[in-house]
Design a protein around this motif. Structure first.
Motif, PDB file in Angstrom:
ATOM      1  N   GLN A  69     -45.739  -1.102  76.202  1.00 12.65           N
ATOM      2  CA  GLN A  69     -45.021  -1.633  77.354  1.00 12.65           C
ATOM      3  C   GLN A  69     -43.553  -1.868  76.968  1.00 12.65           C
ATOM      4  N   PRO A  70     -42.635  -1.056  77.501  1.00 15.51           N
ATOM      5  CA  PRO A  70     -41.223  -1.239  77.149  1.00 15.51           C
ATOM      6  C   PRO A  70     -40.670  -2.544  77.702  1.00 15.51           C
ATOM      7  N   GLU A  71     -39.745  -3.127  76.955  1.00 13.72           N
ATOM      8  CA  GLU A  71     -39.133  -4.382  77.379  1.00 13.72           C
ATOM      9  C   GLU A  71     -37.710  -4.458  76.841  1.00 13.72           C
ATOM     10  N   ASP A  72     -36.780  -4.802  77.727  1.00 13.75           N
ATOM     11  CA  ASP A  72     -35.367  -4.977  77.361  1.00 13.75           C
ATOM     12  C   ASP A  72     -34.801  -3.745  76.661  1.00 13.75           C
ATOM     13  N   VAL A  73     -35.017  -2.579  77.247  1.00 17.89           N
ATOM     14  CA  VAL A  73     -34.458  -1.337  76.714  1.00 17.89           C
ATOM     15  C   VAL A  73     -32.967  -1.303  77.051  1.00 17.89           C
ATOM     16  N   PRO A  74     -32.071  -1.276  76.048  1.00 23.24           N
ATOM     17  CA  PRO A  74     -30.633  -1.344  76.337  1.00 23.24           C
ATOM     18  C   PRO A  74     -30.102  -0.053  76.959  1.00 23.24           C
ATOM     19  N   ASP A  93     -23.585   7.409  70.277  1.00 23.26           N
ATOM     20  CA  ASP A  93     -23.573   8.030  68.953  1.00 23.26           C
ATOM     21  C   ASP A  93     -23.919   7.030  67.853  1.00 23.26           C
ATOM     22  N   GLU A  94     -23.634   5.751  68.100  1.00 26.71           N
ATOM     23  CA  GLU A  94     -23.975   4.706  67.130  1.00 26.71           C
ATOM     24  C   GLU A  94     -25.382   4.148  67.361  1.00 26.71           C
ATOM     25  N   LYS A  95     -26.121   4.771  68.282  1.00 24.18           N
ATOM     26  CA  LYS A  95     -27.522   4.412  68.581  1.00 24.18           C
ATOM     27  C   LYS A  95     -27.646   2.987  69.136  1.00 24.18           C
ATOM     28  N   GLU A  96     -26.651   2.563  69.919  1.00 21.29           N
ATOM     29  CA  GLU A  96     -26.716   1.242  70.539  1.00 21.29           C
ATOM     30  C   GLU A  96     -27.482   1.269  71.861  1.00 21.29           C
ATOM     31  N   TYR A  97     -27.477   2.437  72.542  1.00 19.55           N
ATOM     32  CA  TYR A  97     -28.097   2.537  73.855  1.00 19.55           C
ATOM     33  C   TYR A  97     -29.023   3.751  73.900  1.00 19.55           C
ATOM     34  N   TYR A  98     -30.059   3.624  74.730  1.00 16.66           N
ATOM     35  CA  TYR A  98     -30.958   4.753  74.961  1.00 16.66           C
ATOM     36  C   TYR A  98     -30.456   5.651  76.090  1.00 16.66           C
ATOM     37  N   ILE A 136     -28.604  10.561  78.813  1.00 11.66           N
ATOM     38  CA  ILE A 136     -29.823  10.243  78.083  1.00 11.66           C
ATOM     39  C   ILE A 136     -29.598  10.519  76.594  1.00 11.66           C
ATOM     40  N   ASN A 137     -29.862   9.512  75.774  1.00 11.95           N
ATOM     41  CA  ASN A 137     -29.674   9.618  74.324  1.00 11.95           C
ATOM     42  C   ASN A 137     -30.994  10.028  73.668  1.00 11.95           C
ATOM     43  N   GLU A 138     -31.277  11.329  73.662  1.00 13.16           N
ATOM     44  CA  GLU A 138     -32.570  11.820  73.187  1.00 13.16           C
ATOM     45  C   GLU A 138     -32.828  11.494  71.726  1.00 13.16           C
ATOM     46  N   GLY A 139     -31.812  11.615  70.896  1.00 16.83           N
ATOM     47  CA  GLY A 139     -32.023  11.482  69.460  1.00 16.83           C
ATOM     48  C   GLY A 139     -32.409  10.087  69.005  1.00 16.83           C
ATOM     49  N   LYS A 140     -32.059   9.063  69.773  1.00 15.11           N
ATOM     50  CA  LYS A 140     -32.380   7.695  69.356  1.00 15.11           C
ATOM     51  C   LYS A 140     -33.887   7.493  69.295  1.00 15.11           C
ATOM     52  N   ASN A 141     -34.581   7.937  70.310  1.00 13.49           N
ATOM     53  CA  ASN A 141     -36.049   7.933  70.314  1.00 13.49           C
ATOM     54  C   ASN A 141     -36.494   8.732  71.536  1.00 13.49           C
ATOM     55  N   TYR A 142     -37.115   9.874  71.301  1.00  9.11           N
ATOM     56  CA  TYR A 142     -37.393  10.797  72.400  1.00  9.11           C
ATOM     57  C   TYR A 142     -38.323  10.203  73.452  1.00  9.11           C
ATOM     58  N   PRO A 143     -39.451   9.573  73.076  1.00 13.80           N
ATOM     59  CA  PRO A 143     -40.314   8.976  74.118  1.00 13.80           C
ATOM     60  C   PRO A 143     -39.586   7.914  74.937  1.00 13.80           C
ATOM     61  N   ALA A 144     -38.789   7.064  74.263  1.00 12.06           N
ATOM     62  CA  ALA A 144     -38.055   6.038  74.992  1.00 12.06           C
ATOM     63  C   ALA A 144     -36.990   6.661  75.886  1.00 12.06           C
ATOM     64  N   ALA A 145     -36.324   7.721  75.395  1.00  8.07           N
ATOM     65  CA  ALA A 145     -35.308   8.387  76.203  1.00  8.07           C
ATOM     66  C   ALA A 145     -35.927   9.030  77.442  1.00  8.07           C
ATOM     67  N   THR A 146     -37.116   9.590  77.294  1.00  5.61           N
ATOM     68  CA  THR A 146     -37.820  10.171  78.441  1.00  5.61           C
ATOM     69  C   THR A 146     -38.139   9.092  79.471  1.00  5.61           C
ATOM     70  N   MET A 147     -38.566   7.937  78.997  1.00  2.54           N
ATOM     71  CA  MET A 147     -38.851   6.826  79.898  1.00  2.54           C
ATOM     72  C   MET A 147     -37.573   6.356  80.603  1.00  2.54           C
ATOM     73  N   VAL A 148     -36.465   6.277  79.865  1.00  4.82           N
ATOM     74  CA  VAL A 148     -35.194   5.860  80.440  1.00  4.82           C
ATOM     75  C   VAL A 148     -34.743   6.847  81.519  1.00  4.82           C
ATOM     76  N   ASN A 149     -34.921   8.121  81.261  1.00  2.57           N
ATOM     77  CA  ASN A 149     -34.569   9.147  82.251  1.00  2.57           C
ATOM     78  C   ASN A 149     -35.311   8.914  83.556  1.00  2.57           C
ATOM     79  N   GLN A 150     -36.604   8.615  83.444  1.00  2.91           N
ATOM     80  CA  GLN A 150     -37.413   8.362  84.639  1.00  2.91           C
ATOM     81  C   GLN A 150     -36.950   7.091  85.354  1.00  2.91           C
ATOM     82  N   VAL A 151     -36.669   6.032  84.582  1.00  2.00           N
ATOM     83  CA  VAL A 151     -36.238   4.762  85.173  1.00  2.00           C
ATOM     84  C   VAL A 151     -34.933   4.940  85.941  1.00  2.00           C
TER      85      VAL A 151
END
Length: 383
Positions: free
Chosen positions: A32-37, A91-96, A126-141
């Protein structure tokens, strides 16, 4: 008598092992994702509307997004001043991901009420490289956010057109389908042959098992010897370290070669990957040897448990883990520095640097000190 006790304890051991392994599965079951920046930028310059003055519809969009955040803790919107600052943060992996409202947003949205509408757009990054599953979820959100805003804007426009009466032009009808368009861009892309962005995690298990086997063998062989003096004990410890270094070089250069040949994973630089894995393997071997120098070969199961705990966590974003695992387990996993370093190499276009290996080098240094102090403390006997 001791053997009988061990025989009778088998059911208890089985239950204990089952319980431990069950704990390792919890994070990957329905995360369950929570507080995804997610960064948000409002560059809207507004528009002058007759009888209404200056309108800044981008501000209303921001208010809508922040109100959604109050109701849903999935997203943590972080307001950023400019697109350039967002790109640096990605690029500094601060945001998804990022949500950008461009300068002409108000102007184009206001035109939707005219006979010559021009659909405004928002930019989704969408920042795919930070974490692909999380980035996919962010894209949908983010796309769901745009769709919800479109529903609201569409309803408002229809009410206004109905109140005014008259026929709609073809352009007006077309603009009602998607009043606000979403333009999606992916950065730090994982590309093809990347195990869906989990190539760094794919390297972890074979490397960990290789270093664990190497350290266990070195510990087992040296513990078979009886050393009488501290000097001989120190030499034996240095021999273990030297053999660990040789094993690390073999592991570091062989693993990416085998992985590329068998699986075909894409890696931008074989040399950088091999050198990074060599440093990682040496750090892990010394860490395991340091622990085994204190507790003996019976410490091996500890690192087997670390394998089972680490594997499912490394593929998840911390924001998708249960709070206990995110706060108390993940930060203490040494293998996360391996995965984070490989992400930098594979997806963010970085070359091997001190920043990537600094923690691993410190782990190796502290472990080396422990190994030598243990060797110098007295006689080495069979364990």
């Amino acid at each position: 008598m001791g053997k009988n006790k061990l025989f009778l304890s088998v059911p208890l051991i089985a239950v204990l092992v089952l319980f431990i392994l069950s704990l390792t599965l919890i994070p990957s079951v329905n995360p369950q994702p929570e507080d995804v920046p997610i960064a948000i930028v409002n560059e809207d310059i507004g528009v002058k509307v007759p009888n209404q003055g200056e309108l800044y519809l981008g501000n209303k969009m921001i208010e809508l997004l922040l109100s959604v955040e109050e109701e849903n803790s999935v997203v943590d919107w972080i307001e950023v001043k400019s697109t350039e600052e967002v790109i640096n943060g990605l690029d500094e992996k601060e945001y998804y991901g990022a949500f950008i409202i461009p300068e002409e947003f108000s102007q184009k949205q206001a035109s939707l009420r005219t006979a010559e509408p021009t659909s405004p757009h928002v930019e989704i990054i969408i920042n795919e490289g930070k974490n692909y599953p999380a980035a996919t979820m962010v894209n949908q959100v983010l796309n769901d956010v745009v769709e919800n805003v479109n529903d609201t804007v569409r309803s408002q426009l229809l009410e206004e057109f109905q109140a005014e009466g008259g026929d709609l032009t073809v352009k007006q009808v077309t603009s009602l389908v998607n009043p606000i368009e979403a333009k999606t861009t992916k950065v730090n892309q994982v590309g093809e042959n990347s195990a869906n962005g989990n190539a760094p995690v794919t390297f972890f298990q074979p490397l960990w098992m290789s270093v664990l086997a190497s350290a266990a063998i070195l510990c087992f062989v040296t513990n078979k010897q009886t050393v009488l003096s501290q000097k001989e004990n120190a030499r034996l410890a240095l021999a273990k370290v030297l053999m660990g270094a040789i094993a690390s070089i073999v592991i570091g250069f062989a693993l990416p070669w085998v992985t590329d040949a068998v699986i075909g994973l894409t890696m931008p630089s074989y040399l950088d990957t091999a050198l990074f894995l060599t440093i990682t393997a040496f750090s892990f071997i010394l860490m395991i040897l340091a622990v085994l120098s204190i507790v003996g070969i019976r410490g091996v199961p500890l690192f087997v448990v670390l394998l089972f705990f680490g594997a499912p966590l490394l593929s998840l974003a911390p924001e998708m883990m249960p709070s206990f695992y995110a706060n108390w387990i993940y930060p203490w996993l040494p293998m996360r520095f391996m995965v984070e370093g490989l992400r930098d190499l594979f997806y963010f276009g970085n070359s091997l640097s001190w920043e990537m290996v600094s923690v691993l080098v410190w782990i190796a240094f502290v472990s080396l000190v422990v190994i030598m102090l243990t060797a110098l403390k007295g006689k080495n006997t069979k364990k």
